[in-house]
Design a protein around this motif. Structure first.
Motif, short mmCIF file in Angstrom:
data_model
loop_
_atom_site.label_atom_id
_atom_site.label_comp_id
_atom_site.label_asym_id
_atom_site.label_seq_id
_atom_site.Cartn_x
_atom_site.Cartn_y
_atom_site.Cartn_z
N THR A 164 17.68 1.24 10.58
CA THR A 164 17.29 2.58 11.01
C THR A 164 15.82 2.61 11.41
O THR A 164 15.44 3.20 12.42
N MET A 165 14.97 1.96 10.59
CA MET A 165 13.53 1.95 10.89
C MET A 165 13.25 1.23 12.21
O MET A 165 12.32 1.60 12.94
N GLU A 166 14.05 0.22 12.52
CA GLU A 166 13.85 -0.50 13.78
C GLU A 166 14.14 0.44 14.96
O GLU A 166 13.39 0.46 15.95
N SER A 167 15.18 1.25 14.84
CA SER A 167 15.50 2.20 15.92
C SER A 167 14.43 3.28 16.00
O SER A 167 14.08 3.74 17.09
N VAL A 168 13.87 3.68 14.86
CA VAL A 168 12.78 4.66 14.84
C VAL A 168 11.57 4.09 15.58
O VAL A 168 10.96 4.76 16.42
N ARG A 169 11.23 2.82 15.30
CA ARG A 169 10.07 2.19 15.95
C ARG A 169 10.25 2.11 17.46
O ARG A 169 9.32 2.32 18.23
N GLN A 170 11.47 1.80 17.88
CA GLN A 170 11.74 1.69 19.32
C GLN A 170 11.59 3.03 20.03
O GLN A 170 10.99 3.12 21.10
N VAL A 171 12.12 4.09 19.41
CA VAL A 171 12.05 5.41 20.03
C VAL A 171 10.62 5.94 20.03
O VAL A 171 10.13 6.46 21.03
N ILE A 217 5.21 5.46 9.60
CA ILE A 217 6.15 4.36 9.84
C ILE A 217 5.75 3.12 9.04
O ILE A 217 6.59 2.47 8.41
N ALA A 218 4.44 2.80 9.02
CA ALA A 218 3.95 1.64 8.25
C ALA A 218 4.23 1.85 6.76
O ALA A 218 4.62 0.90 6.05
N SER A 219 4.08 3.08 6.29
CA SER A 219 4.31 3.39 4.88
C SER A 219 5.78 3.18 4.52
O SER A 219 6.11 2.64 3.45
N MET A 220 6.69 3.58 5.41
CA MET A 220 8.12 3.40 5.16
C MET A 220 8.48 1.92 5.08
O MET A 220 9.22 1.47 4.20
N ASP A 221 7.94 1.14 6.02
CA ASP A 221 8.19 -0.31 6.01
C ASP A 221 7.72 -0.94 4.71
O ASP A 221 8.40 -1.77 4.10
N SER A 222 6.52 -0.52 4.26
CA SER A 222 5.94 -1.04 3.03
C SER A 222 6.78 -0.66 1.81
O SER A 222 7.02 -1.48 0.91
N ARG A 223 7.26 0.59 1.80
CA ARG A 223 8.07 1.06 0.66
C ARG A 223 9.41 0.32 0.60
O ARG A 223 9.92 0.03 -0.50
N ILE A 224 9.99 0.00 1.75
CA ILE A 224 11.25 -0.77 1.77
C ILE A 224 11.01 -2.17 1.22
O ILE A 224 11.81 -2.69 0.42
N ASP A 225 9.88 -2.78 1.62
CA ASP A 225 9.53 -4.11 1.08
C ASP A 225 9.35 -4.05 -0.44
O ASP A 225 9.84 -4.92 -1.17
N ASP A 226 8.65 -3.01 -0.92
CA ASP A 226 8.42 -2.86 -2.37
C ASP A 226 9.73 -2.65 -3.11
O ASP A 226 9.91 -3.16 -4.23
N LEU A 227 10.65 -1.90 -2.49
CA LEU A 227 11.95 -1.68 -3.11
C LEU A 227 12.70 -2.99 -3.28
O LEU A 227 13.30 -3.26 -4.32
N GLU A 228 12.64 -3.84 -2.25
CA GLU A 228 13.33 -5.14 -2.31
C GLU A 228 12.78 -5.98 -3.46
O GLU A 228 13.54 -6.60 -4.20
N VAL A 229 11.46 -5.97 -3.63
CA VAL A 229 10.82 -6.73 -4.73
C VAL A 229 11.26 -6.15 -6.08
O VAL A 229 11.58 -6.90 -7.03
N LEU A 230 11.31 -4.82 -6.17
CA LEU A 230 11.71 -4.15 -7.41
C LEU A 230 13.14 -4.53 -7.79
O LEU A 230 13.44 -4.80 -8.97
#
Length: 370
Positions: free
Chosen positions: A15-22, A68-81
């Motif tokens: 979803t974030m990839e489609s957001v970045r493209q738009v 957008i950068a914050s969302m990407d970072s939060r998804i990365d942090d979630l994966e680590v968690l």
């Protein structure tokens, strides 16, 4: 049922990839560079209106990139968690991960809706007009309830608003009201609120306590910009001046500062009375009139295109939502089928669910028409 974190995180990233493209982050960063150069110009504040436009655009563009950068970072942090919780078999960590996943899904979903707002005027600020319809004093009261609902919605989001005109009904409520929502994408969001709204309740104005159905109309137009070319010849305008009035018809000033502007060819009428002087009210009325004519022009062009394409579907948004307070409590959108039982929350501005469902429905209908 156990949460499939791997799939959920994958979906979020898609979803974030489609957001970045738009959103086109690269183009946005380029725009930020250009705006930073303009804002650094020593003579920027010689023209205050332009300076405010530049600094405001820069602030909004930076906020978009950061979001957008914050969302990407939060998804990365979630994966680590999730990895930590899984490796250590820590139920508390996994519960925290699930809470963050739900919060992220909500925020990313809101960002995704923003990407659907790609119409010609969707990025604009909005001018909203509410008019009472059939139902007498109940309808006037309903119009005031709707105005409060939209102003509270804007307040919840921190969006600036400006009430431009209020025409009070004699007993209670409003005949009509016009206000601006001065936030990018306000038109894209609120355009799905346009149409006829219906209220069913026990009338507080009926001494026999009977059930009353009343109606109010909501109009939403994009706010005119200096780059728009809507020229209105003087001979097409009829301008009347009168004294501003408050609730119950009482005069609120002693000069003829209120302005009623009629566009003769289309019959479009705009009243303005909330500014301090006749000159200010006239300028505000002209801007709202231009905004309405801009949308009218777009609607005529769209209607012509549909006619050429052989499309005979009725336009969407006539009677579009019911607010039922008796014999049960429910607010239901008749187009999207979205409904909630907490009517008090809705009238207090909690309408994001209706707006999101409306945007998705509208875009789906447009794709079907294409």
């Amino acid at each position: 049922m156990a949460v499939d974190f791997a799939q959920e995180i994958k979906d979020l990233r898609t979803t974030m990839e489609s957001v970045r493209q738009v959103v086109d982050v690269d183009a946005l960063k380029q725009q930020i560079g250009e705006l930073e150069q303009q804002s650094a110009a020593p003579d920027l504040w010689d023209d205050q209106e332009r300076a405010q436009q530049v600094t405001s655009k820069l602030s909004r563009a930076n906020a978009e990139v950061e979001r957008i950068a914050s969302m990407d970072s939060r998804i990365d942090d979630l994966e680590v968690l999730v990895e930590m919780g899984t490796e250590e078999h820590d139920a508390d960590t996994m519960a925290e991960a699930e809470r963050e996943l739900n919060a992220l899904k909500k925020t990313v979903g809101e960002l995704e809706v923003r990407t659907l707002l790609n119409g010609e005027y969707d990025q604009r600020e909005a001018v909203v007009t509410i008019r009472s319809g059939a139902g007498g004093v109940d309808a006037a009261d309903f119009a005031e309830m709707l105005m409060r609902m939209y102003l509270r919605w804007a307040e919840r989001h921190g969006y600036p608003t400006k009430v431009m005109d209020t025409s009070y009904a004699e007993e209670a409520g409003l005949k009509s009201a016009t206000f601006e929502v001065n936030e990018p994408y306000a038109f894209g969001n609120l355009s799905v609120e346009a149409g006829t709204h219906r209220l069913v309740r026990i009338s507080p104005f009926d001494n026999q306590g009977r059930r009353q159905t009343s109606f109010a109309a909501v109009e939403v137009v994009p706010l005119i910009e200096t780059t728009d070319t809507i020229e209105i010849p003087e001979n097409e305008l009829k301008i009347d001046v009168f004294r501003s009035s408050g609730p119950g018809g009482q005069s609120v000033n002693t000069t003829d500062s209120a302005v009623r502007m009629t566009h003769i060819p289309t019959g479009t009428v705009v009243s303005m009375q909330n500014e301090k002087s006749q000159i200010q009210n006239r300028a505000a009325a002209l801007r709202v009139l231009q905004s309405r004519l801009l949308l009218l022009k777009k609607q005529e062009e769209d209607a012509k295109k549909k006619e050429l394409a052989g499309d005979v579907k009725a336009s969407w948004g006539d009677q579009m939502r019911s607010y039922v307070l008796h014999p049960y409590q429910m607010v239901k959108d008749l187009r999207t089928e979205y409904e909630v039982g907490n009517t008090s929350a809705v009238f207090d501005g909690d309408i994001d669910g209706f707006i999101e469902a409306g945007i998705r429905w509208k875009r789906s209908a447009e794709r079907d028409d294409a």
